[in-house]
Design an enzyme around this catalytic site. Structure first.
Site, PDB file in Angstrom:
ATOM      1  N   GLY A 135     -24.813  -1.274   9.884  1.00 56.18           N
ATOM      2  CA  GLY A 135     -23.782  -0.515  10.608  1.00 56.18           C
ATOM      3  C   GLY A 135     -22.980   0.365   9.658  1.00 56.18           C
ATOM      4  O   GLY A 135     -21.822   0.677   9.909  1.00 56.18           O
ATOM      5  N   GLY A 176     -23.661   3.389   9.049  1.00 56.93           N
ATOM      6  CA  GLY A 176     -23.730   4.785   9.463  1.00 56.93           C
ATOM      7  C   GLY A 176     -24.944   5.513   8.944  1.00 56.93           C
ATOM      8  O   GLY A 176     -24.842   6.675   8.521  1.00 56.93           O
ATOM      9  N   SER A 177     -26.120   4.862   8.975  1.00 63.70           N
ATOM     10  CA  SER A 177     -27.303   5.554   8.441  1.00 63.70           C
ATOM     11  C   SER A 177     -27.665   6.760   9.300  1.00 63.70           C
ATOM     12  O   SER A 177     -28.157   7.763   8.777  1.00 63.70           O
ATOM     13  CB  SER A 177     -28.493   4.607   8.295  1.00 63.70           C
ATOM     14  N   SER A 178     -27.380   6.721  10.611  1.00 65.13           N
ATOM     15  CA  SER A 178     -27.739   7.862  11.469  1.00 65.13           C
ATOM     16  C   SER A 178     -26.923   9.094  11.091  1.00 65.13           C
ATOM     17  O   SER A 178     -27.468  10.194  10.953  1.00 65.13           O
ATOM     18  CB  SER A 178     -27.456   7.544  12.939  1.00 65.13           C
ATOM     19  N   ALA A 182     -25.355   9.583   8.236  1.00 63.60           N
ATOM     20  CA  ALA A 182     -25.636   9.979   6.846  1.00 63.60           C
ATOM     21  C   ALA A 182     -26.942  10.766   6.771  1.00 63.60           C
ATOM     22  O   ALA A 182     -27.023  11.786   6.085  1.00 63.60           O
ATOM     23  CB  ALA A 182     -25.690   8.746   5.942  1.00 63.60           C
ATOM     24  N   ASP A 226     -17.921   8.894  11.633  1.00 61.18           N
ATOM     25  CA  ASP A 226     -18.955   8.574  10.648  1.00 61.18           C
ATOM     26  C   ASP A 226     -19.567   9.855  10.062  1.00 61.18           C
ATOM     27  O   ASP A 226     -19.898   9.924   8.878  1.00 61.18           O
ATOM     28  CB  ASP A 226     -20.037   7.680  11.271  1.00 61.18           C
TER      29      ASP A 226
END
Ligand code: MEV
Length: 488
Positions: free
Chosen positions: A95, A97-99, A101, A144
């Site tokens: 969680g 925030g890979s999306s 990033a 994010d």
């Protein structure tokens, strides 16, 4: 450094400190960027037709596609055939925030590849936020995306209309992962449903959360960790009332508080993912809190806050650092346990290795900092302390700092030992020995190592960091905190 065919950009992950869910409805929140990064490498290639995506560790490649669509639409850009590779320092399960990033890093890498550097960070944020919303069916506050783009610590709200960098060079945080993946969209939907059923109650909760975030902003800048912790605890009560906490989160939160954390709460959508605890900064307290979290079934994730925003990274063949140089690997008591290469030490946090650094002041009390050149293998383009380096096999700390100072600054100034500490982050673990010197120069900075060398007045430096005019390496931040430069 610009390469015509291959470009890499990396963006940081994020941790929400206050304000989750309410921020979706425009209320303020506080988010900090963390130094675990997601890297996107774009390779122009006529071996493929169109765009091919090779994205291990990214759970959903729709974000990369959406980022590309956004660039075409908003920047009227024509893209070459290319392969997009991604690499993440962190699991998409946390969680962090890979999306967002991966979306931001893709846009930033394409901006560089196409020579569109005139597009501002605000424009990068806007294209990225829309790309994320397209995939998430309009759900998400964009905090994010802002953290991945700008880095640092932000007071964020109103879909990005409020986005204020905060002066928070390092926040004593401990992060515990529940081991359970949260489904952010479902949780946002559940809260929306609750808001429909009980509009007054839920609005009151959102208002209260927004109020806590706005109070927290000042406490954070004053580094009043105790009060900030209390505000985080109140925030957790409201999140529990909203129904987004979970048994596992509550267990880890309780464990952290029982060992003296000033505050602890879930971070993100809830339901699982991570909790975050704020403590005094003392090493013994950190060890006790980490132990309590682990014993309660959580996994401690070591991250530092206030990390740099999206940036272009050098290609491995562009680095001038000898990747085969042997470093000294030690145990927690600084006893030598072996030797490993620079490359191994920089890619394996279990290899605690010896480093040395020096802080040099002039006789006006100004601090010398160096901007790392773009060919450094770690943290290119960021500002580090006056001298920093590794202890090579066969050398003592004193010998290594003299060698580094001569190599980097071209001088032999008298230095005295001031402190020794261990720092760990997801990429590497260092045993640092820090020296101090008073020296006015002149210096002959090594052109391959240093792109700029300057003395800074300390209040001015703090202001520049606050305005994100200067980004420190995480090692520099830790050193300046450890030697108490901000309090002197
Ligand atoms: C999720 O990390 C935080 C939420 O507030 C959603 C968002 O702000 O986009 C629940």
């Amino acid at each position: 450094m610009k390469n015509n065919h291959i470009v890499s950009a990396s963006a940081p992950g994020k941790l929400l400190l206050l304000g989750e869910h309410a921020v979706v409805y425009g209320y303020p929140s506080i988010v900090t960027a963390v130094d675990t990064r997601l890297t996107v490498t774009i390779e122009e290639s006529n071996d493929v037709s169109g765009i091919e995506i090779d994205a291990p560790g990214v759970s959903d490649t729709r974000f990369v596609r959406s980022a590309i669509d956004g660039i075409k639409k908003h920047w009227s850009a024509k893209l070459p055939n290319m392969i997009i590779h991604t690499k993440s320092d962190f699991s998409s399960l946390y969680g962090f925030g890979s999306s967002s990033a991966v979306t931001v890093a893709t846009i930033f890498a394409v901006r560089e590849l196409l020579g569109m550097q005139h597009k501002t960070l605000r424009e990068v944020f806007e294209v990225a936020y829309e790309a994320v919303l397209d995939v998430q069916k309009g759900k998400g506050s964009g905090f994010d995306v802002a953290a991945a783009t700008l880095g640092g610590t932000l007071y964020y709200g109103d879909g990005g209309k409020v986005c204020e960098p905060l002066d928070a060079p390092s926040i004593p945080l401990i992060v515990g992962y529940t081991g359970i993946k949260a489904d952010t969209t479902s949780l946002i939907n559940e809260v929306a449903e609750k808001k429909k059923q009980y509009p007054d109650k839920v609005d009151r909760i959102f208002q209260a959360i927004g109020e806590l975030a706005s109070q927290a902003k000042e406490r954070l800048e004053e580094q009043d960790w105790e009060r900030l912790g209390t505000l985080m605890n109140f925030n957790q009560e409201y999140l529990r009332d909203l129904g987004v906490s979970s048994e596992k989160l509550e267990t880890l939160i309780k464990a952290a508080r029982s060992e003296g954390a000033f505050g602890a709460k879930l971070s993100g959508a809830g339901g699982g993912d991570c909790m975050v605890a704020l403590y005094s900064g003392s090493d013994s307290e950190r060890v006790a809190i980490e132990k309590a979290i682990t014993q309660s079934g959580g996994e401690v994730l070591r991250v530092s806050s206030d990390a740099a925003g999206v940036r272009i990274d050098p290609q491995p063949h562009e680095t001038t650092d000898d990747q085969k140089e042997l470093f000294i690997v030690v145990d927690d008591n600084d006893a030598i346990v072996g030797y490993k290469t620079r490359y191994e030490c920089h890619h394996d946090p279990s290899l605690l290795h010896r480093t040395v650094g020096a802080v040099i002041f002039n006789d006006k009390g100004e601090l010398l900092l160096q901007k790392r050149s773009m060919t450094k293998d770690m943290d290119p383009g960021l500002w580090g302390i006056s001298v920093a380096g590794h202890v090579t096999k066969g050398q003592t700390d004193d010998e290594s700092i003299s060698r580094e100072m001569k190599e980097e600054l071209g001088v032999h100034a008298p230095l005295t030992f001031i402190t020794k500490f261990i720092t760990r982050d997801p990429r590497e673990s260092e045993r640092a020995v820090i020296y101090k010197g008073i020296y006015n120069g002149p210096f002959t900075p090594h052109p391959q190592e240093i792109s700029e060398l300057r003395f800074f007045d300390l209040p001015k430096l703090r202001e520049l960091i606050h305005r994100h005019k200067i980004q420190l390496t995480s090692g520099a931040k830790k050193t300046l905190d450890a030697i108490g430069v901000w309090s002197s």
